[in-house]
Write a protein that holds these residues in place. Structure first.
Motif, short mmCIF file in Angstrom:
data_model
loop_
_atom_site.label_atom_id
_atom_site.label_comp_id
_atom_site.label_asym_id
_atom_site.label_seq_id
_atom_site.Cartn_x
_atom_site.Cartn_y
_atom_site.Cartn_z
N ALA A 55 0.81 -1.21 0.00
CA ALA A 55 0.00 0.00 0.00
C ALA A 55 0.85 1.27 0.00
N LYS A 56 2.13 1.17 0.39
CA LYS A 56 2.99 2.36 0.46
C LYS A 56 3.78 2.58 -0.82
N CYS A 57 4.47 1.52 -1.32
CA CYS A 57 5.35 1.70 -2.49
C CYS A 57 4.81 1.03 -3.75
N SER A 58 3.66 0.36 -3.66
CA SER A 58 3.00 -0.31 -4.80
C SER A 58 3.84 -1.44 -5.38
N ASN A 61 5.55 -11.12 -0.64
CA ASN A 61 5.15 -10.10 0.33
C ASN A 61 4.15 -10.65 1.34
N ARG A 62 3.32 -11.57 0.89
CA ARG A 62 2.29 -12.17 1.76
C ARG A 62 2.93 -13.40 2.44
N ILE A 63 3.47 -13.17 3.62
CA ILE A 63 4.19 -14.24 4.33
C ILE A 63 3.21 -15.29 4.83
N PHE A 79 1.81 -9.29 6.40
CA PHE A 79 2.30 -8.75 5.13
C PHE A 79 3.58 -7.97 5.40
N VAL A 80 4.64 -8.31 4.67
CA VAL A 80 5.93 -7.62 4.78
C VAL A 80 6.42 -7.35 3.37
N CYS A 81 6.57 -6.07 3.03
CA CYS A 81 7.02 -5.70 1.69
C CYS A 81 8.51 -5.99 1.55
N CYS A 114 10.22 -2.06 0.48
CA CYS A 114 10.36 -0.97 1.44
C CYS A 114 10.31 -1.44 2.88
N GLY A 115 10.01 -2.71 3.13
CA GLY A 115 9.97 -3.23 4.48
C GLY A 115 8.70 -2.91 5.24
N ASN A 116 7.66 -2.45 4.56
CA ASN A 116 6.40 -2.13 5.23
C ASN A 116 5.79 -3.39 5.81
N GLU A 117 5.52 -3.38 7.12
CA GLU A 117 4.95 -4.53 7.82
C GLU A 117 3.58 -4.16 8.36
N GLU A 118 2.57 -4.94 7.98
CA GLU A 118 1.19 -4.59 8.34
C GLU A 118 0.33 -5.85 8.26
N ASN A 119 -0.85 -5.74 8.82
CA ASN A 119 -1.82 -6.82 8.68
C ASN A 119 -2.18 -6.99 7.20
#
Length: 467
Positions: free
Chosen positions: A376-379, A385-387, A392-394, A397-402
């Motif tokens: 959602a941050k860097c597209s 990405n879907r561990i 979810f870990v990009c 960019c390393g974005n970590e989120e539900n």
């Protein structure tokens, strides 16, 4: 103005139940007779050289079915028989116009039964009681054939309908009808043009992305999860256990016996109870969203019917003597299909759609491809990405989120782009219509106030009917 549908539980007495069941049987007979008549004419024409190219009569006539063998049809009001023939005619032309798929089919004696009553067959009276509440009395039938006042329980006020439908399912009776709400609503194009004037930041604040899943039925981009309560989940588990137990009992009983039908009724009532829980969840969730301060709701354009198709069996070609089939994961797929259908994806989208229209809020559907794998941050889109199901870990960019929350935000950003695209399409569509109008300046079209023959109006009508 839009149509409001409403449904109330009815409580007829024993005599009224008998009469209503007879009327439903007569209505079903006329509908099935129209189906048989159409099939007869079709097969007769196709097997006769003299009738090649002849048109099959499509009408609402039903008097030919009143014969000496069907004297019991005279006990039913003729308006009900006429309405049944009209329903068949309407179903046929809906098929011819591409609105529905398939020709009208026979209605079964088992399952849901209904009759359609027009204004001459009912009378609805309203009055005020001592508490100031509005009470309604519904009189069914004509002067010659009446069943009296039908008791039904109202939960809210409504306006006078032009027609009503009385239905029966699992020995329960219902009264349903539509009426105009009288409120002014913006069209879909007007809402798109109105929200297109906002900036991207403003659209992001008033938009809500909604991700539908199996574990969590609905996850919003505002980090609000809509899920069944613990009590509802326990009810589902209990209902499934009871249904399995009754199905085993049904398999051991004699077919079409009294106990067989009693067991079938118990199973049907359990299925109805589960369906009511899902419908209650969908209504409450959609109402909570519509009553929020968000103005745009973005959903994935999911093809649920295709997603829940059964797996096709594959024949093992290596075995020549005995037919063998390869493993295709049918059991796992059937469990996934049950979980998808139990999550109310279609019902949530349907309820949110019509409630949003009444509240002048926009519902947008976007492509569902890779929404769970895009950041959602860097597209950045990548399967890794879907561990896990909820993490979810990009990788960029390393974005970590539900995972569901990230997917809801991606859906929201796609919805904002979709609003811009829809606005451009509407603008180009209107410019095409204006050009077709300008071509007719100084011609017969303007001289005759827009009244021209079919050939001259062909181009402009095509643009208007095919936006």
């Amino acid at each position: 103005m839009s149509q409001c549908g409403i449904k109330f539980r009815a409580y007829p007495n024993n005599d009224q139940k008998l009469t209503l069941s007879q009327w439903m049987g007569c209505s079903r007979f006329i509908y099935n007779a129209k189906c048989d008549e159409f099939n007869y004419h079709t097969k007769f024409r196709n097997h006769s050289l003299q009738l090649t190219g002849e048109l099959i009569p499509i009408d609402q006539a039903y008097s030919q079915f009143k014969t000496e063998d069907t004297l019991w049809l005279k006990l039913c009001p003729s308006q009900i028989l006429r309405n049944s023939a009209y329903r068949w005619n309407e179903a046929y032309w809906n098929y011819r116009n591409g609105i529905t798929k398939g020709l009208p089919k026979h209605k079964k004696k088992s399952g849901k039964q209904s009759i359609w009553l027009t204004s001459e067959l009912f009378k609805l009276e309203s009055s005020q009681n001592d508490k100031g509440e509005t009470c309604y009395k519904l009189f069914i039938g004509t002067k010659r054939n009446s069943i009296g006042c039908l008791e039904f329980h109202t939960t809210r006020e409504f306006k006078q309908p032009n027609s009503i439908t009385i239905s029966k399912k699992n020995y329960k009776y219902y009264v349903s009808f539509n009426y105009e709400d009288g409120n002014k609503h913006f069209s879909y194009e007007e809402l798109v043009q109105q929200f297109n004037e906002f900036s991207d930041n403003e659209l992001e604040q008033i938009s809500e992305g909604l991700d539908r899943g199996v574990v969590i039925p609905l996850q919003s981009s505002s980090n609000i999860a809509f899920d069944f309560s613990l009590q509802q989940k326990k009810s589902f588990h209990k209902i499934d256990h009871q249904i399995k137990k009754l199905q085993k009992k049904l398999a051991r009983q004699k077919i079409d016996s009294k106990r067989y039908f009693k067991t079938k009724l118990k199973i049907a009532l359990l299925h109805e109870k589960a369906a009511n829980i899902r419908r209650d969840f969908s209504h409450k969730s959609s109402r909570t969203l519509v009553d929020s301060d968000k103005q745009i709701f973005v959903l994935e354009d999911l093809k649920i019917a295709n997603m829940t198709k059964a797996v096709e069996s594959k024949l093992d070609e290596s075995s020549k003597d005995i037919k063998k089939y390869l493993r295709n994961g049918k059991a796992a797929k059937s469990g996934l299909n049950k979980a998808i259908l139990g999550s109310c994806w279609g019902m949530l989208g349907e309820f949110l759609g019509y409630k949003g229209i009444r509240a002048n809020k926009l519902i947008v559907k976007v492509n569902a491809r890779n929404t769970s794998q895009e950041c959602a941050k860097c597209s950045h889109t990548q399967a890794e990405n879907r561990i896990t199901q909820d993490k979810f870990v990009c990788m960029n960019c390393g974005n970590e989120e539900n995972a569901d929350l990230n997917a809801a935000k991606v859906i929201r950003s796609r919805g904002i782009k979709k609003v811009r695209e829809l606005a451009k399409e509407i603008k180009s569509r209107k410019s095409q219509v204006v050009k077709s109008e300008l071509v007719s300046v100084g011609t017969r079209k303007r001289a005759h106030r827009g009244k021209v023959n079919q050939v001259q109006a062909k181009e402009s009508e095509f643009v208007a009917q095919n936006p």
